[in-house]
Design a protein around this motif. Structure first.
Motif, PDB file in Angstrom:
ATOM      1  N   HIS A  84       7.521  -0.138  -5.792  1.00 52.05           N
ATOM      2  CA  HIS A  84       8.500   0.636  -6.576  1.00 52.05           C
ATOM      3  C   HIS A  84       8.785  -0.124  -7.871  1.00 52.05           C
ATOM      4  N   PHE A  85       8.548   0.518  -9.021  1.00 51.98           N
ATOM      5  CA  PHE A  85       8.691  -0.169 -10.306  1.00 51.98           C
ATOM      6  C   PHE A  85       8.989   0.857 -11.395  1.00 51.98           C
ATOM      7  N   GLN A  86       9.378   0.370 -12.569  1.00 52.08           N
ATOM      8  CA  GLN A  86       9.655   1.225 -13.718  1.00 52.08           C
ATOM      9  C   GLN A  86       8.353   1.791 -14.273  1.00 52.08           C
ATOM     10  N   LEU A  87       8.410   3.061 -14.694  1.00 52.21           N
ATOM     11  CA  LEU A  87       7.224   3.680 -15.278  1.00 52.21           C
ATOM     12  C   LEU A  87       6.816   2.989 -16.570  1.00 52.21           C
ATOM     13  N   SER A  88       7.777   2.370 -17.243  1.00 51.87           N
ATOM     14  CA  SER A  88       7.461   1.647 -18.484  1.00 51.87           C
ATOM     15  C   SER A  88       6.545   0.455 -18.230  1.00 51.87           C
TER      16      SER A  88
ATOM     17  N   ALA B 160       5.248   8.959  -6.041  1.00 55.90           N
ATOM     18  CA  ALA B 160       6.492   9.675  -6.353  1.00 55.90           C
ATOM     19  C   ALA B 160       7.014   9.173  -7.694  1.00 55.90           C
ATOM     20  N   LEU B 161       7.430  10.107  -8.527  1.00 60.04           N
ATOM     21  CA  LEU B 161       7.950   9.783  -9.857  1.00 60.04           C
ATOM     22  C   LEU B 161       9.306  10.453 -10.017  1.00 60.04           C
ATOM     23  N   THR B 162      10.358   9.658 -10.157  1.00 56.05           N
ATOM     24  CA  THR B 162      11.719  10.178 -10.314  1.00 56.05           C
ATOM     25  C   THR B 162      12.472   9.309 -11.306  1.00 56.05           C
ATOM     26  N   SER B 163      13.083   9.960 -12.307  1.00 59.06           N
ATOM     27  CA  SER B 163      13.973   9.292 -13.268  1.00 59.06           C
ATOM     28  C   SER B 163      13.330   8.082 -13.912  1.00 59.06           C
ATOM     29  N   GLY B 164      12.059   8.200 -14.295  1.00 62.10           N
ATOM     30  CA  GLY B 164      11.398   7.111 -14.995  1.00 62.10           C
ATOM     31  C   GLY B 164      10.992   5.963 -14.098  1.00 62.10           C
ATOM     32  N   GLU B 165      11.046   6.151 -12.783  1.00 61.90           N
ATOM     33  CA  GLU B 165      10.626   5.123 -11.825  1.00 61.90           C
ATOM     34  C   GLU B 165       9.499   5.668 -10.966  1.00 61.90           C
ATOM     35  N   LEU B 166       8.523   4.819 -10.665  1.00 66.53           N
ATOM     36  CA  LEU B 166       7.323   5.229  -9.954  1.00 66.53           C
ATOM     37  C   LEU B 166       7.232   4.466  -8.639  1.00 66.53           C
ATOM     38  N   THR B 167       6.850   5.177  -7.572  1.00 68.90           N
ATOM     39  CA  THR B 167       6.678   4.574  -6.242  1.00 68.90           C
ATOM     40  C   THR B 167       5.292   4.918  -5.728  1.00 68.90           C
ATOM     41  N   LEU B 168       4.566   3.858  -5.274  1.00 66.91           N
ATOM     42  CA  LEU B 168       3.221   4.041  -4.744  1.00 66.91           C
ATOM     43  C   LEU B 168       3.189   3.595  -3.281  1.00 66.91           C
ATOM     44  N   TRP B 169       2.379   4.320  -2.501  1.00 62.75           N
ATOM     45  CA  TRP B 169       2.131   3.894  -1.121  1.00 62.75           C
ATOM     46  C   TRP B 169       0.633   3.628  -0.981  1.00 62.75           C
ATOM     47  N   LEU B 170       0.290   2.343  -0.779  1.00 63.20           N
ATOM     48  CA  LEU B 170      -1.105   1.921  -0.670  1.00 63.20           C
ATOM     49  C   LEU B 170      -1.413   1.597   0.798  1.00 63.20           C
ATOM     50  N   GLU B 171      -2.517   2.123   1.295  1.00 64.30           N
ATOM     51  CA  GLU B 171      -2.891   1.871   2.689  1.00 64.30           C
ATOM     52  C   GLU B 171      -3.415   0.435   2.845  1.00 64.30           C
ATOM     53  N   SER B 172      -2.797  -0.318   3.769  1.00 68.20           N
ATOM     54  CA  SER B 172      -3.198  -1.705   4.035  1.00 68.20           C
ATOM     55  C   SER B 172      -3.473  -1.885   5.531  1.00 68.20           C
ATOM     56  N   ARG B 173      -3.834  -3.133   5.900  1.00 70.04           N
ATOM     57  CA  ARG B 173      -4.160  -3.404   7.310  1.00 70.04           C
ATOM     58  C   ARG B 173      -2.936  -3.383   8.202  1.00 70.04           C
TER      59      ARG B 173
ATOM     60  N   LEU C 101       4.165  12.131 -23.091  1.00 67.99           N
ATOM     61  CA  LEU C 101       2.765  12.370 -23.407  1.00 67.99           C
ATOM     62  C   LEU C 101       1.817  11.439 -22.665  1.00 67.99           C
ATOM     63  N   SER C 102       2.351  10.414 -21.989  1.00 80.80           N
ATOM     64  CA  SER C 102       1.477   9.412 -21.377  1.00 80.80           C
ATOM     65  C   SER C 102       1.744   9.204 -19.889  1.00 80.80           C
ATOM     66  N   GLY C 103       2.825   9.785 -19.343  1.00 83.63           N
ATOM     67  CA  GLY C 103       3.135   9.570 -17.924  1.00 83.63           C
ATOM     68  C   GLY C 103       2.066  10.130 -17.011  1.00 83.63           C
ATOM     69  N   SER C 104       1.634  11.343 -17.290  1.00 80.28           N
ATOM     70  CA  SER C 104       0.600  11.951 -16.453  1.00 80.28           C
ATOM     71  C   SER C 104      -0.711  11.181 -16.542  1.00 80.28           C
ATOM     72  N   LEU C 105      -1.017  10.642 -17.730  1.00 79.77           N
ATOM     73  CA  LEU C 105      -2.232   9.843 -17.880  1.00 79.77           C
ATOM     74  C   LEU C 105      -2.153   8.569 -17.041  1.00 79.77           C
ATOM     75  N   ALA C 106      -0.969   7.937 -16.997  1.00 78.14           N
ATOM     76  CA  ALA C 106      -0.803   6.718 -16.212  1.00 78.14           C
ATOM     77  C   ALA C 106      -1.007   6.993 -14.728  1.00 78.14           C
ATOM     78  N   VAL C 107      -0.435   8.098 -14.238  1.00 78.90           N
ATOM     79  CA  VAL C 107      -0.604   8.438 -12.824  1.00 78.90           C
ATOM     80  C   VAL C 107      -2.077   8.715 -12.514  1.00 78.90           C
ATOM     81  N   ALA C 108      -2.758   9.407 -13.432  1.00 75.56           N
ATOM     82  CA  ALA C 108      -4.177   9.693 -13.207  1.00 75.56           C
ATOM     83  C   ALA C 108      -5.000   8.414 -13.175  1.00 75.56           C
ATOM     84  N   GLU C 109      -4.669   7.456 -14.032  1.00 71.74           N
ATOM     85  CA  GLU C 109      -5.393   6.182 -14.043  1.00 71.74           C
ATOM     86  C   GLU C 109      -5.149   5.408 -12.751  1.00 71.74           C
ATOM     87  N   LEU C 110      -3.924   5.474 -12.220  1.00 63.91           N
ATOM     88  CA  LEU C 110      -3.634   4.803 -10.944  1.00 63.91           C
ATOM     89  C   LEU C 110      -4.439   5.434  -9.810  1.00 63.91           C
TER      90      LEU C 110
END
Length: 445
Positions: free
Chosen positions: A147-151, A127-140, A107-116
């Motif tokens: 890569h971290f746990q969705l919890s 990317a969200l797979t098996s309770g783990e979330l991966t983000l790619w942030l543009e840097s210089r 009930l809260s995973g989609s809300l967390a992704v939207a907040e990010l």
């Protein structure tokens, strides 16, 4: 809507009461639980996501502050280990688009992704797979991969409260069900006692349960006593009057027997005989209320014996055997009197009769059809009342009577918990009155 739902709703009071108790409670628990979970986990998720956004912005600023890609890669890994991430590094290119798949109970995973997405404008892929979330942030120096746990950013196991509520609801429902059953048992006993009394049986009943049920039980006992007392008084009255009338009739018959030469003696003797026949009918009507124990009886053999007796009396009665069934619980003598009355009624207003037995569902019917004029539909209910004669409909020239024939049959069937049904026959050569003695039989017997 009520007519559409009625076939699917229980008919018994016990199950209806259970629905009245459990459906509103279940709906309230479900709505309150979902509402609480939604608000609680939304707030917790926003707070945890906000904390992670601070970490992500800090790491992105530190990586951008490095002079070259190698130093940026080392800084990203060091910060990832420092903040407890599963992995943190610099990628040169973005991965192919990855479809996110959230469990239906999350009930809260989609809300967390939207907040990010709202708090990290530098985020280019997630990317969200098996309770783990991966983000790619543009840097210089490239794309910072976190890569971290969705919890880390979302409250986990929101369904646990639903499971706990469901289990507690089941346990409390079983307890309420047992209590409700105990409260309904006195009403079921009252219904059984009333049904047995309708069949002419008096079963032992003691009021119990709630105050209202006890009051209904006491009212039923008082009503049963009044009815039994009324029946007893009626039986004694009819029996007493009938017996008292026999004495003067006997004296009249004796006097007329000594006046055989008088021309009026034969007519008077016929009147005396008719009066004695009426008295016999009164006594028979009184005997329908006499208590006779129920007994397992071969219904076909009983009907065959009454037909044989009628034939010996010179009546044209046809019996169609062949019914196959188990013995039926009934009062044999009372049932025999009912059949005799129907046969006598059939040959009195017609010339012949036929009898057969048929089964339909949980009922057995003894059918008697004659070739007489029948009874009009609007007069059939009145014909079963005591002391009612339909001479205009049935032919007054057929003889006189007290109007007790069908009343005796109707009373006999009520004492069995059954009913007398009158209709019009459809058999070729008959087509007169069709009388059915309908007996309720459990288990199809």
């Amino acid at each position: 809507m009520g007519r559409l739902l009625k076939p699917f709703l229980p008919r018994g009071l016990y199950w209806r009461a259970a629905l009245i108790v459990f459906v509103p409670v279940s709906v309230i628990l479900l709505v309150v639980s979902l509402s609480f979970i939604q608000r609680h986990y939304d707030g917790v998720t926003r707070q945890m996501t906000g904390n992670f956004l601070l970490v992500a912005h800090y790491m992105l600023d530190r990586v951008d502050a490095q002079p070259d890609p190698d130093r940026a890669q080392d800084e990203a890994r060091a910060l990832g280990a420092q903040f407890g991430l599963l992995d943190a590094r610099i990628d040169e290119e973005l991965p192919p688009p990855i479809e996110m798949k959230l469990p239906f109970y999350d009930l809260s995973g989609s809300l967390a992704v939207a907040e990010l997405q709202r708090g990290l404008p530098q985020m280019r892929e997630v990317a969200l797979t098996s309770g783990e979330l991966t983000l790619w942030l543009e840097s210089r120096h490239g794309y910072l991969r976190l890569h971290f746990q969705l919890s880390r950013i979302s409250a986990r196991n929101p369904h646990q409260m639903l499971v706990l509520t469901f289990v507690i609801g089941i346990v409390m429902g079983v307890i309420a069900f047992i209590y409700l059953k105990n409260q309904m048992r006195p009403m079921a006993r009252l219904a059984l006692a009333a049904e047995a009394f309708g069949r002419g049986q008096t079963v032992r009943y003691r009021p119990g349960g709630a105050t209202e049920v006890r009051a209904a039980g006491k009212a039923f006992l008082e009503m049963r006593e009044r009815i039994e007392r009324h029946i007893e008084q009626r039986t004694l009255l009819l029996s007493g009057v009938s017996h008292d009338l026999r004495t003067p009739l006997t004296r009249m018959r004796l006097a007329l027997s000594m006046m055989e030469d008088e021309p009026e003696a034969a007519a008077l003797m016929a009147d005396v005989a008719e009066m004695e026949s009426l008295i016999d009918r009164f006594l028979e009507f009184a005997r329908t209320e006499a208590v006779e124990p129920m007994d397992e009886t071969d219904l076909e053999a009983l009907v065959a014996s009454r037909v044989a007796e009628a034939r010996r009396a010179g009546r044209a009665v046809a019996f169609e055997p062949g019914w196959v069934g188990s013995p039926v619980s009934l009062r044999p003598q009372l049932m025999a009197r009912a059949i005799d009355n129907l046969i006598a009624n059939a040959v009195r207003y017609g010339t012949r009769a036929r009898i057969w037995i048929e089964t339909g569902g949980s009922e057995i019917s003894v059918c008697v059809e004659d070739d007489g004029p029948g009874i009009e539909p609007e007069d059939r209910e009145r014909a079963t009342r005591p002391f009612v004669r339909l001479d205009l409909a049935r032919g007054a020239s057929r003889g006189s009577g007290a109007g007790l024939g069908l009343a005796i049959v109707a009373d006999a069937m009520r004492s069995h918990g059954g009913r007398l049904e009158l209709g019009t026959g459809a058999t070729e050569g008959y087509g007169g009155l069709l009388a059915r003695l309908v007996l309720p039989v459990s288990d199809g017997k």
